[in-house]
Design an enzyme around this catalytic site. Structure first.
Site, short mmCIF file in Angstrom:
data_model
loop_
_atom_site.label_atom_id
_atom_site.label_comp_id
_atom_site.label_asym_id
_atom_site.label_seq_id
_atom_site.Cartn_x
_atom_site.Cartn_y
_atom_site.Cartn_z
N GLU A 3 64.00 36.58 30.82
CA GLU A 3 64.23 36.58 29.49
C GLU A 3 64.31 35.24 29.01
OE1 GLU A 3 67.47 38.69 27.59
OE2 GLU A 3 66.96 37.97 25.62
N ARG A 46 72.68 40.48 43.23
CA ARG A 46 72.49 39.28 42.72
C ARG A 46 73.45 38.23 43.46
NH1 ARG A 46 72.83 39.72 37.19
NH2 ARG A 46 73.36 37.48 36.64
N LYS A 94 73.33 32.93 32.01
CA LYS A 94 72.90 31.99 31.19
C LYS A 94 73.56 31.98 29.90
CE LYS A 94 68.92 34.04 31.47
NZ LYS A 94 67.36 34.57 31.05
P1 ATP Z 1 71.88 36.13 33.55
O1 ATP Z 1 73.05 36.80 33.70
O2 ATP Z 1 72.24 34.63 34.07
O3 ATP Z 1 71.63 35.86 31.92
P2 ATP Z 1 69.71 37.92 33.41
O4 ATP Z 1 69.45 39.01 34.34
O5 ATP Z 1 70.16 38.01 32.16
O6 ATP Z 1 70.61 36.54 33.99
P3 ATP Z 1 67.00 37.29 33.08
O7 ATP Z 1 66.24 36.38 32.43
O8 ATP Z 1 66.93 38.71 32.55
O9 ATP Z 1 68.37 36.88 33.30
O10 ATP Z 1 66.52 37.40 34.91
C1 ATP Z 1 65.21 37.44 35.32
C2 ATP Z 1 65.42 38.15 36.47
O11 ATP Z 1 66.21 37.35 37.60
C3 ATP Z 1 65.88 39.38 36.61
O12 ATP Z 1 65.13 40.21 37.41
C4 ATP Z 1 67.16 39.44 37.17
O13 ATP Z 1 67.78 40.58 37.63
C5 ATP Z 1 67.06 38.25 38.06
N1 ATP Z 1 68.44 37.47 38.23
C6 ATP Z 1 69.20 36.75 37.29
N2 ATP Z 1 70.34 36.23 37.88
C7 ATP Z 1 70.35 36.56 39.10
C8 ATP Z 1 70.98 36.48 40.28
N3 ATP Z 1 72.36 35.66 40.00
N4 ATP Z 1 70.81 36.95 41.48
C9 ATP Z 1 69.55 37.42 41.60
N5 ATP Z 1 68.60 37.46 40.75
C10 ATP Z 1 69.10 37.23 39.34
MG MG Z 2 68.79 40.01 31.75
#
Ligand code: ATP
Ligand code: MG
Length: 566
Positions: free
Chosen positions: A39, A264, A274
């Site tokens: 995102e 994760r 984020k």
């Molecule tokens: P955050 O919690 O940091 O905002 P998010 O999952 O909301 O992370 P996205 O931009 O939606 O952020 O993530 C893009 C991809 O990266 C998704 O498939 C998500 O599952 C993966 N991802 C995010 N954080 C991690 C992590 N700590 N370890 C592994 N994969 C991750």
């Molecule tokens: Mg997300």
């Protein structure tokens, strides 16, 4: 790290097994296609690197494809700045996507899918407010109850939904919900919201839309529209999988992706969210998304981490289905291993104190051969100036040394790296009693590492000739948080209270070998016996570097003294 050992690089992990089974069953005509779906609401962090490495390496392994898809369904938080930084970071990490998509490319298609659900009796327009929707949904141990608007006719639903699109209603006045099962044990199946009204400007579609699909409605359908075969996501989405499948079952989608979840990445002494990283940026707790203390890819890059080291790290931690926290040391060791191979060695004295070699002729300079990188013969040699007046590190002298202190102290001999041995005679102190100069003598017979009469000199210290030294600011970074698990705070407490007040120390008096100013900004160095340093690519000017400490050396002082070879 968890006591369970995750699979190692090159070995199978469970996602390979799942894909192998799909291929063996003849699914997807033998195709493998993945995507990395960020995102664009912040900069990528090292957790995302795990997901990027996983998705792209699956495509590589199976001769498939991996797309980059911006999951841009929430216009209020998304910005073009983030879109640009994410693309730059993925490329920096060493990957190139096959196709670039935005969820917003599919807004019209998703809208048509929503009408399809309405027409087939699987979705309805609800007038409950957000709070009411939550209240009606019940909880894990309490079934939900149906909305009074659940049984509207198809015609009424279609009419209302079209008017939602036309902008007739205010934010939050109505939603489109899937009609599934209000008593399902899985709250995600209790008539989840598919569309919400949001009069907001979108970074790509502008003001074309005032209704936006929810993540759950957009994600799987975008997967299908892009012909993704394996939609890899993190474990918190496991409970969304039944909805992912329900939607694919009830829509005329062109392909049938499947969702597979993995754990994760969490790392000690840092937060990987984020939202929290944004809070640090906005609250000016750090200098920006690329502050070298941040776990963002842009921060790590500025700190001196290399893409190779991060890819090796992701390989090493493996892919598993259990949540665990990786010790920060594992990340630091990945950059140490990489920089050990590539960083130029130089001598830098961070906390200088003056040494005068009494019996060394005044005005004389000799040029000593020094090895640029013992791990890489191609890096060659350089000449380092040696003269009567030198800088050494304060830590390398003790007036009153503890036992087993093998560095310089009165009456004791120590070797100057690459050169001869010196013995401390007397010290000069300032009015505060601090040592400002150490008067030494040197032994010409110990030149070039010679050890006359088998003499053993255990300590070797680094030095810089005072007349040839250059100065540069050096930033010593430590963990951004002093708590091992900064997210874990007592109820009502702020996770930011775990910030480490000493995470940045600025040194202004460091004396360095001249060769460091000749290297362009963005060069990796090992300051011998001290650590790995990177000339900051933004703050350095040609000829005027600013150094960031990437990592300390692995060895503790005790080990270095024991080995006696540094
Ligand atoms: P955050 O919690 O940091 O905002 P998010 O999952 O909301 O992370 P996205 O931009 O939606 O952020 O993530 C893009 C991809 O990266 C998704 O498939 C998500 O599952 C993966 N991802 C995010 N954080 C991690 C992590 N700590 N370890 C592994 N994969 C991750
Ligand atoms: Mg997300």
């Amino acid at each position: 790290m968890s006591s369970e050992t995750p699979t190692r690089a090159g070995h199978n992990h469970f996602i390979h097994d799942e894909i192998d089974a799909d291929l063996a069953a003849g699914k997807n005509d033998g195709r493998v296609q993945t995507r990395f779906p960020p995102e664009p609401n912040g900069y990528l962090h090292v957790g995302h690197a795990k997901s990027i490495c996983l998705n792209f390496s699956l495509a590589q392994r199976y001769g498939g494809k991996c797309n980059l898809r911006f999951d841009d369904t929430n216009p209020s938080k998304e910005e073009t700045e983030y879109v640009d930084s994410i693309q730059a970071d993925v490329r920096w990490l060493g990957f190139e996507w096959d196709a670039l998509y935005y969820a917003s490319d599919f807004f019209e298609k998703l809208y048509q899918f929503a009408e399809h659900l309405i027409k087939t009796g699987h979705a309805y327009v609800d007038d409950l407010t957000g709070d009411q929707v939550s209240e009606y949904r019940g909880s894990l141990d309490k079934p939900g109850k149906p909305s009074p608007f659940r049984d509207r006719s198809v015609d009424e639903n279609l009419d209302l939904f079209r008017r939602m699109r036309q902008g007739e209603f205010e934010n939050g006045k109505r939603t489109l919900r899937a009609k599934i099962d209000m008593s399902s044990p899985n709250p995600n199946l209790r008539d989840p919201v598919l569309y919400r009204i949001m009069h907001a400007h979108h970074h790509r579609t502008g003001d074309a839309w005032c209704i936006y699909p929810m993540y759950d409605f957009a994600h799987g359908q975008c997967d299908a529209l892009e012909s993704i075969t394996h939609s890899i996501c993190t474990l918190e989405f496991e409970i969304h999988r039944p909805l992912y499948e329900w939607l694919l079952d009830h829509l005329p989608v062109p392909a049938r992706p499947r969702q597979i979840e993995f754990a994760r990445l969490n790392i000690t002494y840092t937060v990987l969210s984020k939202r929290k990283l944004l809070e640090l940026v906005q609250g000016k707790y750090v200098s920006g998304w690329d502050d070298p203390r941040m776990p963002t890819l842009s921060g790590l890059r500025r700190r001196g981490y290399t893409p190779e080291s991060l890819r090796a790290f992701c390989d090493q931690i493996g892919v598993a289905r259990f949540n665990s926290t990786v010790d920060k040391v594992v990340l630091e060791n990945s950059i140490r291993d990489d920089l050990n191979k590539r960083a130029l060695r130089v001598m830098a004295v961070l906390n200088p104190v003056k040494v005068t070699i009494e019996n060394y002729p005044e005005g004389e300079v000799e040029w000593i051969d020094a090895v640029n990188n013992p791990e890489d013969p191609a890096a060659g040699m350089r000449k380092v100036a040696l003269s009567r007046t030198l800088w050494i590190d304060r830590d390398d002298f003790r007036e009153d040394p503890p036992k087993k202190y093998f560095r310089l102290s009165p009456g004791k001999e120590v070797r100057l790296r690459y050169a001869f041995c010196i013995t401390a005679k007397t010290v000069v102190k300032d009015s505060a009693g601090e040592v400002v100069e150490i008067i030494c003598t040197y032994d010409p017979e110990t030149r070039n590492g010679a050890t006359p009469n088998g003499r053993k000199v255990k300590g070797i210290i680094h030095w810089v000739s005072a007349g040839h030294a250059v100065e540069a600011p050096v930033r010593l970074y430590d963990h951004l948080f002093s708590a091992e698990f900064p997210d874990e705070v007592a109820e009502g407490a702020d996770w930011k209270s775990n910030l480490n007040p000493n995470s940045l120390e600025l040194l202004t008096g460091a004396k360095l070998e001249q060769s460091v100013v000749e290297a362009p900004p963005g060069t990796h160095f090992q300051f011998e016996r001290v650590g790995y340093f990177y000339s900051d690519p933004l703050d350095s000017k040609p000829g005027a570097p600013v150094f960031n400490r990437t990592a300390t050396l692995r060895d503790s002082w005790a080990k270095i003294e024991k080995r006696g070879d540094i």
